[in-house]
Design a protein around this motif. Structure first.
Motif, PDB file in Angstrom:
ATOM      1  N   PHE A  20      41.403  46.318  40.694  1.00 14.20           N
ATOM      2  CA  PHE A  20      41.728  45.292  39.710  1.00 14.20           C
ATOM      3  C   PHE A  20      43.149  44.774  39.937  1.00 14.20           C
ATOM      4  O   PHE A  20      43.384  43.564  39.972  1.00 14.20           O
ATOM      5  CB  PHE A  20      41.576  45.859  38.292  1.00 14.20           C
ATOM      6  N   SER A  21      44.093  45.687  40.117  1.00 17.11           N
ATOM      7  CA  SER A  21      45.497  45.293  40.320  1.00 17.11           C
ATOM      8  C   SER A  21      45.667  44.458  41.576  1.00 17.11           C
ATOM      9  O   SER A  21      46.390  43.457  41.572  1.00 17.11           O
ATOM     10  CB  SER A  21      46.392  46.530  40.400  1.00 17.11           C
ATOM     11  N   ASP A  22      45.016  44.860  42.659  1.00 16.84           N
ATOM     12  CA  ASP A  22      45.126  44.106  43.904  1.00 16.84           C
ATOM     13  C   ASP A  22      44.508  42.720  43.766  1.00 16.84           C
ATOM     14  O   ASP A  22      45.058  41.736  44.262  1.00 16.84           O
ATOM     15  CB  ASP A  22      44.469  44.860  45.058  1.00 16.84           C
ATOM     16  N   ALA A  23      43.374  42.624  43.101  1.00 17.67           N
ATOM     17  CA  ALA A  23      42.727  41.324  42.898  1.00 17.67           C
ATOM     18  C   ALA A  23      43.606  40.424  42.038  1.00 17.67           C
ATOM     19  O   ALA A  23      43.730  39.226  42.309  1.00 17.67           O
ATOM     20  CB  ALA A  23      41.346  41.506  42.273  1.00 17.67           C
ATOM     21  N   CYS A  24      44.248  40.993  41.029  1.00 20.10           N
ATOM     22  CA  CYS A  24      45.171  40.203  40.191  1.00 20.10           C
ATOM     23  C   CYS A  24      46.360  39.716  41.001  1.00 20.10           C
ATOM     24  O   CYS A  24      46.796  38.567  40.843  1.00 20.10           O
ATOM     25  CB  CYS A  24      45.641  41.028  38.996  1.00 20.10           C
ATOM     26  N   ARG A  25      46.886  40.586  41.879  1.00 19.79           N
ATOM     27  CA  ARG A  25      48.008  40.177  42.732  1.00 19.79           C
ATOM     28  C   ARG A  25      47.593  39.041  43.673  1.00 19.79           C
ATOM     29  O   ARG A  25      48.326  38.079  43.876  1.00 19.79           O
ATOM     30  CB  ARG A  25      48.532  41.362  43.544  1.00 19.79           C
ATOM     31  N   GLU A  26      46.399  39.164  44.235  1.00 15.16           N
ATOM     32  CA  GLU A  26      45.887  38.109  45.125  1.00 15.16           C
ATOM     33  C   GLU A  26      45.739  36.800  44.348  1.00 15.16           C
ATOM     34  O   GLU A  26      46.094  35.728  44.848  1.00 15.16           O
ATOM     35  CB  GLU A  26      44.538  38.509  45.723  1.00 15.16           C
ATOM     36  N   LEU A  27      45.209  36.894  43.151  1.00 17.44           N
ATOM     37  CA  LEU A  27      45.027  35.708  42.317  1.00 17.44           C
ATOM     38  C   LEU A  27      46.380  35.079  41.983  1.00 17.44           C
ATOM     39  O   LEU A  27      46.539  33.857  42.062  1.00 17.44           O
ATOM     40  CB  LEU A  27      44.262  36.081  41.048  1.00 17.44           C
ATOM     41  N   GLN A  28      47.365  35.899  41.663  1.00 17.48           N
ATOM     42  CA  GLN A  28      48.709  35.391  41.373  1.00 17.48           C
ATOM     43  C   GLN A  28      49.308  34.707  42.599  1.00 17.48           C
ATOM     44  O   GLN A  28      49.956  33.667  42.484  1.00 17.48           O
ATOM     45  CB  GLN A  28      49.629  36.516  40.884  1.00 17.48           C
ATOM     46  N   ALA A  29      49.091  35.275  43.774  1.00 16.05           N
ATOM     47  CA  ALA A  29      49.605  34.673  45.005  1.00 16.05           C
ATOM     48  C   ALA A  29      48.969  33.302  45.240  1.00 16.05           C
ATOM     49  O   ALA A  29      49.651  32.357  45.678  1.00 16.05           O
ATOM     50  CB  ALA A  29      49.342  35.595  46.193  1.00 16.05           C
ATOM     51  N   ILE A  30      47.699  33.177  44.937  1.00 11.85           N
ATOM     52  CA  ILE A  30      47.012  31.890  45.078  1.00 11.85           C
ATOM     53  C   ILE A  30      47.603  30.878  44.103  1.00 11.85           C
ATOM     54  O   ILE A  30      47.880  29.731  44.464  1.00 11.85           O
ATOM     55  CB  ILE A  30      45.496  32.065  44.882  1.00 11.85           C
ATOM     56  N   VAL A  31      47.813  31.304  42.871  1.00 15.18           N
ATOM     57  CA  VAL A  31      48.399  30.412  41.859  1.00 15.18           C
ATOM     58  C   VAL A  31      49.775  29.937  42.333  1.00 15.18           C
ATOM     59  O   VAL A  31      50.109  28.744  42.219  1.00 15.18           O
ATOM     60  CB  VAL A  31      48.483  31.116  40.484  1.00 15.18           C
TER      61      VAL A  31
END
Length: 88
Positions: A20-31
């Motif tokens: 979950f944390s890694d997916a959130c970090r990836e999503l934040q990087a995309i944003v």
């Protein structure tokens, strides 16, 4: 297919393996990439698709966690109810 979209398409397949944390970090990087600059259309679409994948994955993980918490809560309530009956 550009190198960026190829990379993102390949990355989308590995989303299910992310925590979950890694997916959130990836999503934040995309944003952040969307916030920071002028992306070519193909790259923007690939990033958007990857972001949707991360978002869906996070939602699935949250739903799974919620189900586990609910199951544990129900088990605890049953155990407490049985204990109360035994003490009565």
């Amino acid at each position: 297919m550009s190198a960026a979209s190829s990379s993102h398409a390949k990355h989308a397949h590995s989303t299910d393996a992310l925590s979950f944390s890694d997916a959130c970090r990836e999503l934040q990087a995309i944003v952040e990439q969307f916030k920071n600059g002028q992306l070519p259309l193909e790259e923007a679409l690939a990033l958007y698709e990857a972001g949707i994948g991360h978002l869906k994955h996070c939602q699935t993980l949250l739903n799974t966690a919620q189900g586990k918490v609910q199951t544990l809560d129900e088990a605890l309530n049953e155990a407490l109810a049985k204990e109360a009956l035994n003490e009565a």
